[in-house]
Design an enzyme around this catalytic site. Structure first.
Site, PDB file in Angstrom:
ATOM      1  N   ILE A  31       0.828  -1.214   0.000  1.00 41.72           N
ATOM      2  CA  ILE A  31       0.000   0.000   0.000  1.00 41.72           C
ATOM      3  C   ILE A  31       0.866   1.269   0.000  1.00 41.72           C
ATOM      4  CG2 ILE A  31      -0.271   0.370   2.509  1.00 41.72           C
ATOM      5  CD1 ILE A  31      -3.325   0.549   1.970  1.00 41.72           C
ATOM      6  N   HIS A 100       5.901 -11.849   5.950  1.00 39.54           N
ATOM      7  CA  HIS A 100       5.770 -11.358   4.576  1.00 39.54           C
ATOM      8  C   HIS A 100       7.154 -11.119   4.000  1.00 39.54           C
ATOM      9  CE1 HIS A 100       5.434  -8.057   7.477  1.00 39.54           C
ATOM     10  NE2 HIS A 100       6.066  -7.288   6.615  1.00 39.54           N
TER      11      HIS A 100
HETATM   12  P1  AMP Z   1       6.977  -4.476   7.553  1.00 35.11           P
HETATM   13  O1  AMP Z   1       7.175  -3.053   8.022  1.00 35.11           O
HETATM   14  O2  AMP Z   1       8.204  -5.175   7.100  1.00 35.11           O
HETATM   15  O3  AMP Z   1       6.204  -5.271   8.600  1.00 35.11           O
HETATM   16  O4  AMP Z   1       6.069  -4.390   6.273  1.00 35.11           O
HETATM   17  C1  AMP Z   1       4.699  -4.192   6.334  1.00 35.11           C
HETATM   18  C2  AMP Z   1       4.285  -3.644   5.013  1.00 35.11           C
HETATM   19  O5  AMP Z   1       2.878  -3.767   4.893  1.00 35.11           O
HETATM   20  C3  AMP Z   1       4.609  -2.166   4.809  1.00 35.11           C
HETATM   21  O6  AMP Z   1       5.465  -2.021   3.686  1.00 35.11           O
HETATM   22  C4  AMP Z   1       3.244  -1.524   4.599  1.00 35.11           C
HETATM   23  O7  AMP Z   1       3.270  -0.484   3.651  1.00 35.11           O
HETATM   24  C5  AMP Z   1       2.408  -2.702   4.128  1.00 35.11           C
HETATM   25  N1  AMP Z   1       0.981  -2.602   4.358  1.00 35.11           N
HETATM   26  C6  AMP Z   1       0.352  -2.214   5.496  1.00 35.11           C
HETATM   27  N2  AMP Z   1      -0.974  -2.293   5.339  1.00 35.11           N
HETATM   28  C7  AMP Z   1      -1.206  -2.735   4.081  1.00 35.11           C
HETATM   29  C8  AMP Z   1      -2.371  -3.026   3.319  1.00 35.11           C
HETATM   30  N3  AMP Z   1      -3.601  -2.856   3.830  1.00 35.11           N
HETATM   31  N4  AMP Z   1      -2.231  -3.446   2.048  1.00 35.11           N
HETATM   32  C9  AMP Z   1      -0.994  -3.599   1.516  1.00 35.11           C
HETATM   33  N5  AMP Z   1       0.149  -3.367   2.188  1.00 35.11           N
HETATM   34  C10 AMP Z   1       0.046  -2.935   3.454  1.00 35.11           C
END
Ligand code: AMP
Length: 114
Positions: A31, A100
């Site tokens: 996102i 992820h």
């Molecule tokens: P991390 O900081 O490694 O845990 O990565 C989490 C990622 O999830 C970040 O890059 C966010 O931008 C992404 N993220 C959070 N909410 C969403 C969402 N609803 N859809 C897609 N990506 C998301």
């Protein structure tokens, strides 16, 4: 897990731009993209982080890596190069506690990462 953001994306409760799916894994656009291509590849099963996976997850972890490679090929960044990153824990920058793999590409990457 009922209160997990990425479990809600797996179930379809929260929408996402899905770019890859198979029986075990899901890939969707981040996102808040940090590169022209920024896809998150996750297991459908709730696993908190790499450190919470065990030997029974070995095949799943392999499938996640193969899914990343498939995403890179599909997005056209496999040839030029791409990066796969997972953050474990708050100090490393983990903000969503469902495993992820970030697939990043479409621009030159710096090393070491910040
Ligand atoms: P991390 O900081 O490694 O845990 O990565 C989490 C990622 O999830 C970040 O890059 C966010 O931008 C992404 N993220 C959070 N909410 C969403 C969402 N609803 N859809 C897609 N990506 C998301």
């Amino acid at each position: 897990m009922s209160d997990c953001l990425f479990c809600k994306i797996v179930s379809g409760e929260i929408p996402a731009k899905v770019v890859y799916e198979d029986e075990h894994c899901l890939g969707f656009d981040d996102i808040n993209p940090q590169a022209p291509v920024h896809v998150l590849v996750i297991p459908r099963k709730h696993v908190v982080s790499l450190s919470d996976a065990d030997a029974a997850d070995a095949e799943l972890l392999g499938r996640l890596c193969l899914a990343c490679a498939a995403v890179a090929a599909q997005k056209g960044i496999a040839e030029d190069g791409y990066r796969v990153v997972t953050n474990k824990g708050e100090k490393a920058g983990q903000s969503v506690f469902h495993l992820h793999l970030h697939v990043l590409g479409g621009r030159r990457m710096a090393w070491p990462p910040g």
